[in-house]
Write a protein that holds these residues in place. Structure first.
Motif, PDB file in Angstrom:
ATOM      1  N   SER A 186      49.830  20.981   7.653  1.00  0.00           N
ATOM      2  CA  SER A 186      48.751  21.314   8.628  1.00  0.00           C
ATOM      3  C   SER A 186      48.157  20.160   9.322  1.00  0.00           C
ATOM      4  CB  SER A 186      47.590  21.984   8.003  1.00  0.00           C
ATOM      5  OG  SER A 186      46.289  22.092   8.793  1.00  0.00           O
ATOM      6  N   GLN A 187      47.943  20.422  10.557  1.00  0.00           N
ATOM      7  CA  GLN A 187      47.460  19.187  11.300  1.00  0.00           C
ATOM      8  C   GLN A 187      46.005  19.133  11.083  1.00  0.00           C
ATOM      9  OE1 GLN A 187      48.229  20.051  15.310  1.00  0.00           O
ATOM     10  NE2 GLN A 187      50.478  19.341  15.411  1.00  0.00           N
ATOM     11  N   ASP A 188      45.481  20.007  10.304  1.00  0.00           N
ATOM     12  CA  ASP A 188      43.853  19.927  10.097  1.00  0.00           C
ATOM     13  C   ASP A 188      43.898  20.794   8.763  1.00  0.00           C
ATOM     14  OD1 ASP A 188      41.312  20.324   9.701  1.00  0.00           O
ATOM     15  OD2 ASP A 188      41.067  21.801  11.358  1.00  0.00           O
ATOM     16  N   ARG A 189      43.817  19.921   7.603  1.00  0.00           N
ATOM     17  CA  ARG A 189      43.818  20.669   6.259  1.00  0.00           C
ATOM     18  C   ARG A 189      42.843  21.457   5.936  1.00  0.00           C
ATOM     19  NH1 ARG A 189      45.738  16.227   1.874  1.00  0.00           N
ATOM     20  NH2 ARG A 189      45.866  18.030   0.790  1.00  0.00           N
ATOM     21  N   GLY A 190      41.476  21.332   6.687  1.00  0.00           N
ATOM     22  CA  GLY A 190      40.310  22.158   6.339  1.00  0.00           C
ATOM     23  C   GLY A 190      40.457  23.501   6.941  1.00  0.00           C
ATOM     24  N   GLY A 191      41.446  23.766   7.954  1.00  0.00           N
ATOM     25  CA  GLY A 191      41.486  25.215   8.693  1.00  0.00           C
ATOM     26  C   GLY A 191      42.834  26.054   8.084  1.00  0.00           C
ATOM     27  N   MET A 192      43.324  25.453   6.923  1.00  0.00           N
ATOM     28  CA  MET A 192      44.443  26.182   6.209  1.00  0.00           C
ATOM     29  C   MET A 192      44.571  27.473   5.983  1.00  0.00           C
ATOM     30  SD  MET A 192      46.647  24.852   2.761  1.00  0.00           S
ATOM     31  CE  MET A 192      45.594  25.954   1.696  1.00  0.00           C
ATOM     32  N   ILE A 193      45.691  27.966   6.472  1.00  0.00           N
ATOM     33  CA  ILE A 193      45.865  29.628   6.132  1.00  0.00           C
ATOM     34  C   ILE A 193      47.230  29.637   4.981  1.00  0.00           C
ATOM     35  CG2 ILE A 193      46.503  31.827   6.779  1.00  0.00           C
ATOM     36  CD1 ILE A 193      45.886  30.914   9.698  1.00  0.00           C
ATOM     37  N   ASP A 194      46.671  30.361   3.988  1.00  0.00           N
ATOM     38  CA  ASP A 194      47.975  30.575   2.881  1.00  0.00           C
ATOM     39  C   ASP A 194      47.497  31.826   2.331  1.00  0.00           C
ATOM     40  OD1 ASP A 194      49.503  30.627   0.804  1.00  0.00           O
ATOM     41  OD2 ASP A 194      50.155  28.603   1.118  1.00  0.00           O
ATOM     42  N   GLU A 195      48.289  33.048   2.450  1.00  0.00           N
ATOM     43  CA  GLU A 195      47.683  34.240   1.648  1.00  0.00           C
ATOM     44  C   GLU A 195      47.901  34.153   0.200  1.00  0.00           C
ATOM     45  OE1 GLU A 195      52.089  35.144   3.641  1.00  0.00           O
ATOM     46  OE2 GLU A 195      50.311  33.955   4.084  1.00  0.00           O
ATOM     47  N   TYR A 196      48.394  33.159  -0.241  1.00  0.00           N
ATOM     48  CA  TYR A 196      48.411  33.041  -1.679  1.00  0.00           C
ATOM     49  C   TYR A 196      47.683  32.126  -2.372  1.00  0.00           C
ATOM     50  CZ  TYR A 196      53.065  35.155  -0.816  1.00  0.00           C
ATOM     51  OH  TYR A 196      54.159  36.217  -0.466  1.00  0.00           O
ATOM     52  N   ILE A 197      46.555  31.704  -1.475  1.00  0.00           N
ATOM     53  CA  ILE A 197      45.512  30.676  -2.042  1.00  0.00           C
ATOM     54  C   ILE A 197      44.388  31.586  -1.618  1.00  0.00           C
ATOM     55  CG2 ILE A 197      44.495  28.722  -1.628  1.00  0.00           C
ATOM     56  CD1 ILE A 197      47.150  27.291  -1.362  1.00  0.00           C
ATOM     57  N   VAL A 198      43.367  31.706  -2.496  1.00  0.00           N
ATOM     58  CA  VAL A 198      42.054  32.163  -2.272  1.00  0.00           C
ATOM     59  C   VAL A 198      40.889  30.969  -2.636  1.00  0.00           C
ATOM     60  CG1 VAL A 198      40.283  33.818  -3.107  1.00  0.00           C
ATOM     61  CG2 VAL A 198      42.547  34.632  -2.546  1.00  0.00           C
ATOM     62  N   ASP A 199      40.154  30.944  -1.739  1.00  0.00           N
ATOM     63  CA  ASP A 199      39.105  29.585  -1.745  1.00  0.00           C
ATOM     64  C   ASP A 199      37.649  29.918  -2.496  1.00  0.00           C
ATOM     65  OD1 ASP A 199      40.863  27.715  -0.433  1.00  0.00           O
ATOM     66  OD2 ASP A 199      39.960  28.543   1.758  1.00  0.00           O
ATOM     67  N   TYR A 200      37.866  31.645  -2.959  1.00  0.00           N
ATOM     68  CA  TYR A 200      36.397  31.942  -3.490  1.00  0.00           C
ATOM     69  C   TYR A 200      36.863  32.404  -4.979  1.00  0.00           C
ATOM     70  CZ  TYR A 200      34.997  32.122   1.234  1.00  0.00           C
ATOM     71  OH  TYR A 200      34.716  31.473   2.526  1.00  0.00           O
ATOM     72  N   ASP A 201      35.821  32.401  -5.870  1.00  0.00           N
ATOM     73  CA  ASP A 201      36.152  32.672  -7.310  1.00  0.00           C
ATOM     74  C   ASP A 201      36.275  34.062  -7.326  1.00  0.00           C
ATOM     75  OD1 ASP A 201      35.572  29.900  -7.788  1.00  0.00           O
ATOM     76  OD2 ASP A 201      33.066  30.308  -7.974  1.00  0.00           O
ATOM     77  N   GLU A 202      35.762  35.013  -6.544  1.00  0.00           N
ATOM     78  CA  GLU A 202      36.041  36.261  -6.459  1.00  0.00           C
ATOM     79  C   GLU A 202      36.355  36.911  -5.113  1.00  0.00           C
ATOM     80  OE1 GLU A 202      33.151  37.729 -10.042  1.00  0.00           O
ATOM     81  OE2 GLU A 202      32.423  37.840  -8.208  1.00  0.00           O
ATOM     82  N   TYR A 203      37.164  38.092  -5.277  1.00  0.00           N
ATOM     83  CA  TYR A 203      37.516  38.505  -3.908  1.00  0.00           C
ATOM     84  C   TYR A 203      37.712  40.121  -4.260  1.00  0.00           C
ATOM     85  CZ  TYR A 203      42.282  37.943  -5.794  1.00  0.00           C
ATOM     86  OH  TYR A 203      43.138  38.085  -6.967  1.00  0.00           O
TER      87      TYR A 203
END
Length: 242
Positions: A186-203
């Protein structure tokens, strides 16, 4: 059940195939859950039209395009050439979306059996020219069960070459892109998309076959489209297994 959500990820296929329904779904979700601060959606190159960009640019913050390769030979072997067009057309479609979304990801593949280093290097160079600010390079993966079938149809996967090609990807994308995860640059790590990574404890996963993780348990919605539709119509839970 009293849930609120901070993000919405729409994928698992190509949701842009029904643009009007996608727009209606996003608008409904954001009205029901005002806490949603970002919406991510996947698409295919042939769905990137002026109409789609106009409809989604103010609704979707993170847009991911499934490209895999810009090489016509590889696109034909992947059965993508007739579906999505030649590499040049795909490149132009991705360029069309650049600048309209805060985060634009290009999904790529490497270590395809017939892919040479020169093909990979050209793909890397073209990704950098699209204007996208993120790219995801996944190695071709095969389970032990389907390796034999893949070897028969597209050739044997050379796993010993994977690390070498991965270094080619890392070195070719630098310094414009830096690693944000194992496969994402990424050029901007804060805006990363990765469908295998979830940033939340629950989903919570909606849709047939979707997974949820709530209260320390994994929930699996039924994979049957007919069963899923019936359960929803009857006001029942779509969960088929815990």
């Amino acid at each position: 059940l009293g849930y609120d959500f901070g993000a919405l990820y729409i994928g698992g296929g190509t949701p842009t195939i029904l643009l009007d329904e996608l727009v209606e779904t996003i608008d409904l979700a954001t009205s029901l859950f005002p806490g949603i601060g970002e919406v991510s959606a996947e698409t295919s190159p042939n769905h990137i039209t002026d109409e789609a960009i106009s409809a989604l640019k103010d609704r979707v913050q993170r847009f991911s395009v499934g490209v895999q390769s810009f090489d016509d030979t590889l696109l034909r072997q992947m059965a993508r050439y007739d579906k999505y067009g030649c590499g040049h057309d795909v490149f132009e479609q991705v360029q069309r979306a650049a600048g309209h979304f805060p985060s634009l990801n290009v999904d790529m593949m490497f270590n395809f059996p017939s892919q040479s280093r020169a093909m990979l290097e050209r793909d890397i160079a073209l990704v950098k020219q699209t204007g996208a600010n993120q790219t995801t390079f996944y190695p071709l993966m095969a389970s032990p069960r389907n390796r034999r079938e893949l070897a028969r149809t597209i050739g044997r996967i050379d796993y010993a070459r994977e690390a070498e090609y991965y270094r080619t990807v890392c070195e070719g994308l630098a310094p414009d892109f830096e690693p944000a995860s194992a496969w994402t640059f990424s050029q901007d790590r804060g805006g990363m998309i990765d469908e295998y990574i979830v940033d939340y404890d629950e989903y919570v996963g909606l849709g047939s076959g979707a997974l949820s993780f709530v209260g320390g348990r994994i929930y699996n919605n039924t994979f049957s489209l007919r069963d899923y539709e019936r359960r929803i119509a009857e006001g029942r839970s779509s969960v088929g297994a815990i």
